[in-house]
Scaffold this motif. Structure first.
Motif, PDB file in Angstrom:
ATOM      1  N   PHE A 146      -8.397  -8.693   5.053  1.00 49.77           N
ATOM      2  CA  PHE A 146      -9.459  -7.696   5.173  1.00 49.77           C
ATOM      3  C   PHE A 146     -10.580  -8.008   4.192  1.00 49.77           C
ATOM      4  N   VAL A 148     -14.047  -6.093   2.618  1.00 53.58           N
ATOM      5  CA  VAL A 148     -14.627  -4.751   2.488  1.00 53.58           C
ATOM      6  C   VAL A 148     -15.973  -4.836   1.789  1.00 53.58           C
ATOM      7  N   PHE A 158      -8.782  -8.711   0.758  1.00 53.96           N
ATOM      8  CA  PHE A 158      -7.401  -8.324   0.544  1.00 53.96           C
ATOM      9  C   PHE A 158      -6.493  -8.967   1.588  1.00 53.96           C
ATOM     10  N   SER A 160      -3.202  -7.710   3.079  1.00 54.57           N
ATOM     11  CA  SER A 160      -2.449  -6.460   3.019  1.00 54.57           C
ATOM     12  C   SER A 160      -2.046  -6.013   4.416  1.00 54.57           C
ATOM     13  N   TYR A 163      -6.132  -1.410   5.448  1.00 51.35           N
ATOM     14  CA  TYR A 163      -7.098  -0.897   4.488  1.00 51.35           C
ATOM     15  C   TYR A 163      -7.514   0.494   4.960  1.00 51.35           C
ATOM     16  N   SER A 175      -3.028   8.166   2.042  1.00 47.29           N
ATOM     17  CA  SER A 175      -3.555   7.519   0.837  1.00 47.29           C
ATOM     18  C   SER A 175      -2.697   7.826  -0.381  1.00 47.29           C
ATOM     19  N   LEU A 192     -11.147   4.532  -1.231  1.00 44.97           N
ATOM     20  CA  LEU A 192     -10.908   3.261  -0.568  1.00 44.97           C
ATOM     21  C   LEU A 192      -9.602   2.703  -1.109  1.00 44.97           C
ATOM     22  N   ASN A 193      -8.664   2.388  -0.209  1.00 42.50           N
ATOM     23  CA  ASN A 193      -7.310   2.103  -0.666  1.00 42.50           C
ATOM     24  C   ASN A 193      -6.657   1.005   0.170  1.00 42.50           C
ATOM     25  N   PRO A 194      -6.348  -0.156  -0.432  1.00 39.86           N
ATOM     26  CA  PRO A 194      -5.596  -1.174   0.289  1.00 39.86           C
ATOM     27  C   PRO A 194      -4.132  -0.763   0.409  1.00 39.86           C
ATOM     28  N   ALA A 197      -1.018  -4.248  -0.588  1.00 41.91           N
ATOM     29  CA  ALA A 197      -1.766  -5.482  -0.829  1.00 41.91           C
ATOM     30  C   ALA A 197      -0.910  -6.478  -1.610  1.00 41.91           C
ATOM     31  N   ALA A 202      -5.372  -5.397  -6.828  1.00 42.15           N
ATOM     32  CA  ALA A 202      -5.863  -4.476  -5.793  1.00 42.15           C
ATOM     33  C   ALA A 202      -5.539  -3.036  -6.180  1.00 42.15           C
ATOM     34  N   ILE A 215     -15.538  -2.502   7.012  1.00 36.63           N
ATOM     35  CA  ILE A 215     -14.270  -3.225   6.956  1.00 36.63           C
ATOM     36  C   ILE A 215     -14.186  -4.166   8.148  1.00 36.63           C
TER      37      ILE A 215
END
Length: 283
Positions: A146, A148, A158, A160, A163, A175, A192-194, A197, A202, A215
């Motif tokens: 990903f 971002v 990332f 992961s 995302y 989240s 904003l949260n991977p 990951a 991260a 994204i």
């Protein structure tokens, strides 16, 4: 006054309790109608909801999230009545619904609270979400890649599973499970949260709700999955840009109690996921 009672009529308990609520309103001379959130299109709901003064979401958080997605932009206030498990987003439990509740609704003796929605654009289509937007690897067993950007500026790349971009309302959902912060609903921000990951650096990032997040993902299958509020929306070809920003629309919820956000955190999330020990397992 016209009341819309929305539930999953495919479940007997939902249909039965909806009939009970309808009777409570009609006995006061108030028109009430039951509609299933599972069997109608967003276009149908948007047209019909113009005639409702109040909407009742009878179910759990999933029912309420579904109703918000179907009615975004109508500005009709929603009362969440919980018959599900957690019911973090709902206002009252079904057992607490009483003649007093009916009177408060009929007489307008309540306040409303507006919650931010996300506008999500991909492949020329636009969607709304109350909790979160997730771009995911889907069913692929390998992590995806990903990239971002925030306001056109590169944030990071990332490797992961997904995302996620969450509203303050959604910060206590997926989240939170992925290690994100709890954000009070009156804070103007996005998280904003991977997700899972493969990295030591991260971490979740909190940005202003005036930000525009972009994204793009790439999975081994050739497609990534767009998921909004737990609902799979569409599969996107690798490299498709998903643009997320604050929507001009909002969700309006009815408040009947003075229970605050942090009171609800203690009441609901402290016990969520804790299994009670059966008597025969004790000792």
């Amino acid at each position: 006054m016209h009341i819309g009672i929305f539930t999953n009529c495919d479940i007997d308990v939902g249909k039965h309790k909806a009939e009970t609520l309808k009777k409570a309103f009609t006995e006061r001379g108030i028109s009430a109608e039951i509609l299933s959130v599972e069997t109608h299109t967003p276009e149908f709901f948007y047209a019909v909801n113009q005639s409702f003064d109040v909407l009742v979401a009878l179910g759990g958080d999933g029912t309420l999230l579904n109703l918000v997605s179907l009615t975004a932009g109508t500005e009709v206030p929603i009362l969440g009545v919980n018959i599900g498990r957690l019911g973090f987003l709902t206002e009252i439990e079904y057992a607490a619904f009483s003649e007093k509740t009916v009177s408060e609704i009929v007489e307008g003796n309540f306040t409303t609270e507006s919650r931010m929605l996300l506008e999500v654009a991909a492949n020329g289509e636009k969607y709304e979400a109350l909790n979160e937007c997730v771009v995911s690897k889907g069913s692929d067993t390998r992590p995806a890649k990903f990239q971002v950007k925030v306001n056109g500026k590169f944030l990071d790349k990332f490797i992961s599973d997904a995302y996620l971009v969450a509203t303050p309302t959604g910060s206590t959902g997926y989240s939170l499970s992925a290690g994100g912060p709890i954000v009070s609903p009156d804070v103007s921000a996005m998280v904003l949260n991977p997700i899972c990951a493969h990295s030591l650096h991260a971490r979740p990032v909190v940005v202003s709700d005036s930000s525009e997040v972009e994204i793009s993902g790439s999975a081994a299958s050739g497609f990534v999955q767009l998921v909004l509020d737990g609902r799979s929306i569409v599969f996107l070809q690798n490299g498709t840009d998903v643009v997320i920003k604050k929507s001009t629309k909002s969700a309006k919820f009815i408040k009947l109690t003075d229970q605050g956000f942090f009171d609800k955190l203690i009441e609901k999330l402290n016990v969520w996921g804790v299994t009670k020990v059966d008597e025969h397992h004790k000792g």
